[in-house]
Design an enzyme around this catalytic site. Structure first.
Site, PDB file in Angstrom:
ATOM      1  N   LEU A 179       0.855  -1.188   0.000  1.00 44.54           N
ATOM      2  CA  LEU A 179       0.000   0.000   0.000  1.00 44.54           C
ATOM      3  C   LEU A 179       0.891   1.238   0.000  1.00 44.54           C
ATOM      4  CD1 LEU A 179      -2.687  -1.068   2.609  1.00 44.54           C
ATOM      5  CD2 LEU A 179      -2.867  -1.072   0.117  1.00 44.54           C
ATOM      6  N   ASP A 203       8.340   9.820   7.881  1.00 47.31           N
ATOM      7  CA  ASP A 203       9.402  10.499   7.119  1.00 47.31           C
ATOM      8  C   ASP A 203       9.088  11.950   6.791  1.00 47.31           C
ATOM      9  OD1 ASP A 203       7.410  10.087   5.240  1.00 47.31           O
ATOM     10  OD2 ASP A 203       8.802   9.523   3.635  1.00 47.31           O
ATOM     11  N   LYS A 204       7.917  12.464   7.231  1.00 45.93           N
ATOM     12  CA  LYS A 204       7.533  13.859   6.943  1.00 45.93           C
ATOM     13  C   LYS A 204       7.762  14.185   5.466  1.00 45.93           C
ATOM     14  CE  LYS A 204       7.243  14.665  11.505  1.00 45.93           C
ATOM     15  NZ  LYS A 204       8.307  14.074  12.249  1.00 45.93           N
ATOM     16  N   ASN A 205       7.391  13.256   4.610  1.00 46.74           N
ATOM     17  CA  ASN A 205       7.507  13.411   3.142  1.00 46.74           C
ATOM     18  C   ASN A 205       8.941  13.577   2.628  1.00 46.74           C
ATOM     19  OD1 ASN A 205       4.705  13.290   2.953  1.00 46.74           O
ATOM     20  ND2 ASN A 205       4.518  15.490   3.339  1.00 46.74           N
ATOM     21  N   ARG A 206       9.921  13.143   3.435  1.00 43.06           N
ATOM     22  CA  ARG A 206      11.318  13.241   2.975  1.00 43.06           C
ATOM     23  C   ARG A 206      11.644  12.239   1.882  1.00 43.06           C
ATOM     24  NH1 ARG A 206      12.611  13.295   8.187  1.00 43.06           N
ATOM     25  NH2 ARG A 206      13.482  11.198   8.203  1.00 43.06           N
ATOM     26  N   LEU A 225      -5.012   3.535  -1.350  1.00 45.44           N
ATOM     27  CA  LEU A 225      -6.410   3.427  -0.906  1.00 45.44           C
ATOM     28  C   LEU A 225      -7.237   4.461  -1.674  1.00 45.44           C
ATOM     29  CD1 LEU A 225      -6.302   2.927   2.974  1.00 45.44           C
ATOM     30  CD2 LEU A 225      -6.205   1.242   1.154  1.00 45.44           C
ATOM     31  N   LYS A 237      -2.672  12.899   0.353  1.00 44.66           N
ATOM     32  CA  LYS A 237      -3.386  11.751   0.910  1.00 44.66           C
ATOM     33  C   LYS A 237      -2.440  10.760   1.603  1.00 44.66           C
ATOM     34  CE  LYS A 237      -5.054  10.675  -3.026  1.00 44.66           C
ATOM     35  NZ  LYS A 237      -5.167  11.212  -4.357  1.00 44.66           N
TER      36      LYS A 237
HETATM   37  C1  LIG Z   1       3.912   8.064   6.374  1.00 45.89           C
HETATM   38  S1  LIG Z   1       3.613   6.969   5.100  1.00 45.89           S
HETATM   39  C2  LIG Z   1       5.221   6.799   4.412  1.00 45.89           C
HETATM   40  C3  LIG Z   1       5.394   7.553   3.154  1.00 45.89           C
HETATM   41  C4  LIG Z   1       6.660   7.169   2.429  1.00 45.89           C
HETATM   42  N1  LIG Z   1       7.227   8.320   1.798  1.00 45.89           N
HETATM   43  C5  LIG Z   1       6.453   6.066   1.423  1.00 45.89           C
HETATM   44  O1  LIG Z   1       7.231   6.022   0.455  1.00 45.89           O
HETATM   45  O2  LIG Z   1       5.530   5.237   1.597  1.00 45.89           O
HETATM   46  C6  LIG Z   1       3.422   5.407   5.921  1.00 45.89           C
HETATM   47  C7  LIG Z   1       2.808   4.307   5.116  1.00 45.89           C
HETATM   48  O3  LIG Z   1       1.367   4.421   5.131  1.00 45.89           O
HETATM   49  C8  LIG Z   1       0.838   3.877   3.946  1.00 45.89           C
HETATM   50  N2  LIG Z   1       0.024   4.924   3.289  1.00 45.89           N
HETATM   51  C9  LIG Z   1      -0.047   6.229   3.607  1.00 45.89           C
HETATM   52  N3  LIG Z   1      -0.951   6.868   2.845  1.00 45.89           N
HETATM   53  C10 LIG Z   1      -1.470   5.940   2.006  1.00 45.89           C
HETATM   54  C11 LIG Z   1      -2.471   5.962   0.983  1.00 45.89           C
HETATM   55  N4  LIG Z   1      -3.131   7.096   0.664  1.00 45.89           N
HETATM   56  N5  LIG Z   1      -2.753   4.810   0.331  1.00 45.89           N
HETATM   57  C12 LIG Z   1      -2.117   3.663   0.644  1.00 45.89           C
HETATM   58  N6  LIG Z   1      -1.178   3.576   1.613  1.00 45.89           N
HETATM   59  C13 LIG Z   1      -0.848   4.689   2.285  1.00 45.89           C
HETATM   60  C14 LIG Z   1       1.996   3.437   3.092  1.00 45.89           C
HETATM   61  O4  LIG Z   1       2.163   2.053   3.246  1.00 45.89           O
HETATM   62  C15 LIG Z   1       3.157   4.225   3.655  1.00 45.89           C
HETATM   63  O5  LIG Z   1       4.382   3.589   3.431  1.00 45.89           O
END
Ligand SMILES: C[S@@+](CC[C@H](N)C(=O)[O-])C[C@H]1O[C@@H](n2cnc3c(N)ncnc32)[C@H](O)[C@@H]1O
Length: 270
Positions: A179, A203-206, A225, A237
């Protein structure tokens, strides 16, 4: 328990062996010991005393947490803890991929571990709970789990499995769906035959595309999703790990994405 909170051998400044009242022997026996042994006995006993005081403090803290929770349940602010016999295990399996230790600073490590803890708590509370696997736990997160979140030792293995292995070594590659908000594919339903992977990362979008690139390199399916199809977001999102996990749980329970999203996404983000 933070390492800085560990009990330290505490010798009161100025307390000498001459005025010390030993616990494990009589004063007369103590006085017959060489000076160095007297000091060693005194230090050991003071240490044990401190450790016991510390444990009692921790026990009191836990009692206070329980009491406050009971009070919140009584006032209708929290749901009563679900009994295992009231829960149903579904065939769904969800992985939290923890293979990102080196991408996070200490604060983010604490945060991701707290998020995993929330996922466990949500699974423990859900009417329908899933097979939750936390894979590839590295040293820093393991340490954090073993120290600050030491109650994880009491986690029910029915509600979470902690694995050292990578998910590709645990599950069939064809079953895995990573996901990620960066995937062009949008999920419509949750297939109980699939294993959905959430990136265990703060990761705060890093690191945009980090998990998408990983899934592509491993040759496994990926999808986001369908958040944009059901709710209007004020920002990107990208959700936190526990938000995604809670959305999946709610969808499995009610079968409706809109409910799952609106219940979990904080209103300030909508
Ligand atoms: C804070 S996010 C990490 C973002 C990171 N830059 C990455 O490459 O995934 C944490 C995790 O939540 C899930 N996630 C966050 N938003 C999502 C979305 N809109 N659809 C599917 N999975 C999501 C992903 O598995 C993601 O790795």
């Amino acid at each position: 328990m933070e390492s800085s909170e560990q009990p330290q051998p505490h010798v009161r400044k100025g307390l000498s062996v001459d005025e010390y009242e030993p616990k494990s022997m009589s004063r007369a026996e103590f006085q017959l010991l060489p000076r160095n042994s007297q000091k060693r006995v005194m230090k050991k006993e003071l240490w044990e005393n401190r450790a016991e005081e510390y444990k009692e403090k921790q026990r009191q803290k836990n009692r206070d947490i329980k009491r406050r929770r009971k009070e919140r349940v009584r006032q209708g602010e929290a749901a009563p803890r679900r009994k295992p016999e009231d829960q149903t295990r579904t065939a769904h399996r969800i992985v939290i991929d923890m293979d990102f230790d080196e991408k996070m600073n200490d604060k983010e490590i604490s945060s991701i571990c707290a998020q995993v803890q929330r996922c466990y708590a949500a699974n423990r509370q859900a009417l329908k709970y899933v097979g939750l696997h936390v894979t590839k736990l590295h040293e820093r997160c393991r340490q954090r789990f073993d120290s600050a979140l030491e109650q994880h030792a009491g986690w029910s293995t029915e509600h979470v499995v902690l694995e050292d292995k990578e998910y590709v070594d645990v599950f069939d590659k064809n079953e895995l769906v990573y996901l990620t908000a960066d995937s062009p594919n949008v999920i419509e339903d949750l297939d109980p035959k699939k294993v959905y992977v959430i990136g265990g990362l703060v990761d705060k979008n890093r690191y945009p595309r980090l998990t998408l690139d990983k899934a592509e390199a491993q040759g496994i399916q990926h999808a986001q999703l369908p958040i944009g199809l059901y709710v209007q977001m004020a920002s990107r999102k990208v959700m936190t790990v526990n938000q995604i996990f809670e959305m999946l749980l709610r969808f499995i329970d009610v079968g409706d994405w809109k409910t799952a999203f609106t219940e979990v996404i904080p209103t300030r983000k909508l």
